[in-house]
Enzyme design. Structure first.
Site, PDB file in Angstrom:
ATOM      1  N   SER A 326       0.856  -1.184   0.000  1.00  0.00           N
ATOM      2  CA  SER A 326       0.000   0.000   0.000  1.00  0.00           C
ATOM      3  C   SER A 326       0.889   1.229   0.000  1.00  0.00           C
ATOM      4  CB  SER A 326      -0.865  -0.016   1.260  1.00  0.00           C
ATOM      5  OG  SER A 326      -1.325   1.283   1.534  1.00  0.00           O
ATOM      6  N   TYR A 352      -1.116  -1.190   9.941  1.00  0.00           N
ATOM      7  CA  TYR A 352      -1.301  -1.624   8.546  1.00  0.00           C
ATOM      8  C   TYR A 352      -0.085  -1.224   7.707  1.00  0.00           C
ATOM      9  CZ  TYR A 352      -3.530  -1.312   3.851  1.00  0.00           C
ATOM     10  OH  TYR A 352      -3.840  -1.415   2.510  1.00  0.00           O
TER      11      TYR A 352
END
Ligand SMILES: NC(=O)c1ccc[n+]([C@@H]2O[C@H](COP(=O)([O-])OP(=O)(O)OC[C@H]3O[C@@H](n4cnc5c(N)ncnc54)[C@H](OP(=O)(O)O)[C@@H]3O)[C@@H](O)[C@H]2O)c1
Length: 478
Positions: A326, A352
């Site tokens: 990401s 994350y």
């Protein structure tokens, strides 16, 4: 109507006839090989069949509507074409010259309304030129000898200035980048590809494209009903029946080890593994195995699965691993002293991003270690894609950015390209967005030291051994 104007062009390509046919008959791909075409899309769902329709928008500003009238697999496609300038019948004939060579002949018969008949008489050479350049483009696309794109210095620099770089995450970035892409004519028939998290968003879109390219897929999913619905949908969309499901909760290492055991027990080679399953959690929660869930799902699970099935990847001699990271990882450095976010106040986005940063490190490590075994390992990030995951985990961001979000297919495109295209198979250990290389770090602040890298790898390896032992013990007891 004037007398028909006929084009008749042929090329010979170094591709088996089934591959050439499969590529051309999904006629929306004409945008990849005909330089006169601006955009093309399928108007009908499902694999190419009689009645399939395609919209082809020409760079000159008019559009054509194609309809498949007759289809004889690996031999012939006959299409009718309607536009405001002319109507036509186009026939594409395929002939196998050998196992690896195919002759393709394109015969088009155009009818112009009488008002345009004079222009047609005056400029037949222009039509000939367009036909020749399309066939040349098709030959180049099918020969597929492109080099992977190098990192653009200008884009790497833009990445470092947040706004010039970040607009590329949106649908506008996708559209800008696609202008410089090479055709992707790969045919994946006979190849076994595993996609984790294929029941939604990016993973489902990637699975659809890979199924359309003929791959034999194993979808890894935690929900059997959802997985079956996706298998049915993929069959309707692509006609591909070679889609299997493996049920696995990727946040539970016992499940991941059991999945690896099942895959290894079949001995079936894996041509590509797409590590996609993911989620962003707002609360710190531990799994029943006592692992923080972001770390478990986003880093440890893909690490264990890939490490364990590596013999099946290596057995192909030409495999790919695609790790979905990401853009969020640009904000974080790996914290080897706190991989499971125990210290301080928990922030889901940080946990994350750190796990995704870990996947980038692992990508580089595998790429260098497995280079001699013919395994290319790359990471990509999808940009900002409109998926159920983004909508549920980042509702504020979703509401604000929705008009700019890409489709799941646009988000998944680079993962498909990394898993499938001949050019991507020539590069390893890099980070990609929209088929372009990007730097793994935008700031020295997020770079790990060699010692930190080593510690990360040792901890992952140790957790792999411990969880494997625990799941074996569990099996023996149960
Ligand atoms: N969309 C974006 O803009 C974006 C941006 C950057 C990175 N990514 C990354 O792209 C990947 C896909 O995300 P997405 O946006 O497509 O999200 P999504 O729509 O929520 O899809 C996530 C997929 O992962 C599966 N999954 C989640 N937890 C799992 C578990 N414990 N076991 C097995 N499967 C599990 C989901 O299964 P269920 O269907 O059962 O929930 C689903 O198939 C993720 O790795 C994400 O981090 C996405």
């Amino acid at each position: 109507m004037s007398d028909p104007f006929v084009l008749d062009e042929s090329v010979t390509v170094t591709r088996p006839v089934a591959q050439a046919f499969a590529y051309v008959s999904v006629f929306s791909r004409i945008e990849e090989w005909d330089p006169a075409v601006a955009r093309a899309s399928s108007l009908t769902a499902g694999p190419p069949a009689v009645g399939s329709e395609f919209l082809v928008e020409m760079k000159l500003g008019f559009s054509l509507r194609y309809r498949i009238e007759e289809l004889d697999p690996d031999r012939r496609v006959l299409m009718s074409v309607e536009s405001r300038l002319f109507s036509a019948r186009e026939e594409i004939l395929f002939e196998a010259l050998s196992d690896t060579e195919t002759a393709i002949r394109y015969i088009a018969s155009f009818q112009f309304p009488s008002s345009l008949a004079l222009a047609n008489k005056l400029y037949p050479s222009a039509m000939m030129k367009v036909g020749k350049s399309a066939m040349k483009g098709l030959k180049t696309a099918l020969e597929d000898e492109y080099k992977p794109p190098p990192m653009s210095r200008a884009k790497a620099l833009a990445d470092q200035w947040i706004l010039p770089g970040i607009w590329r995450f949106t649908r506008l970035g996708f559209r800008a980048s696609r202008k410089s892409w090479k055709p992707m004519s790969a045919w994946l028939g006979g190849q076994h590809i595993i996609v984790t998290g294929a029941t939604s968003g990016v993973g489902q879109a990637a699975a659809t494209s890979l199924a359309l390219m003929g791959a034999s897929l194993t979808l890894v999913a935690r929900n059997p009903q959802k997985a079956q619905a996706v298998v049915d949908q993929l069959y309707r969309a692509t006609g591909n029946k070679e889609i299997a499901v493996e049920i696995c909760d990727m946040s539970l290492m016992s499940d991941v080890h059991a999945l690896a055991d099942r895959l290894l027990s079949t001995g079936r080679p894996i041509d590509a593994l797409v590590n996609n399953a993911g989620a962003l959690f707002t609360q710190r929660t531990e799994t029943p195995e006592g692992l923080e869930q972001s770390f478990a799902l986003l880093l440890l699970a893909p690490y264990i699965l890939t490490e364990r099935v590596k013999p099946l990847l290596a057995s192909t001699g030409n495999a790919r691993v695609v790790n979905i990271t990401s853009g969020g990882m640009y904000t974080q450095k790996i914290r080897v002293d706190d991989l499971q976010s125990v210290q301080g106040k928990y922030a889901g986005a940080t946990a994350y991003a750190r796990a995704k940063r870990g996947m980038m490190i692992v990508t580089e490590e595998w790429a260098s270690r497995w280079h001699n075994e013919g395994i290319a390992v790359n990471a990509m990030h999808p940009g900002w894609a409109d998926t159920p995951g983004v909508e549920s985990s980042l509702p504020g961001f979703y509401r604000l950015t929705r008009p700019l979000l890409r489709t799941p297919h646009e988000g998944a495109d680079t993962a498909v390209w990394l898993a499938a295209s001949a050019e991507a198979g020539k590069v390893s250990g890099k980070l990609w967005l929209d088929r372009e290389q990007h730097p793994a770090h935008l700031s020295a602040r997020t770079k790990e030291t060699p010692e930190e890298r080593q510690q990360l790898l040792e901890q992952l390896q140790q957790l792999m051994s411990e969880t494997r032992r625990a799941s074996r013990d569990e099996q023996l007891q149960g």
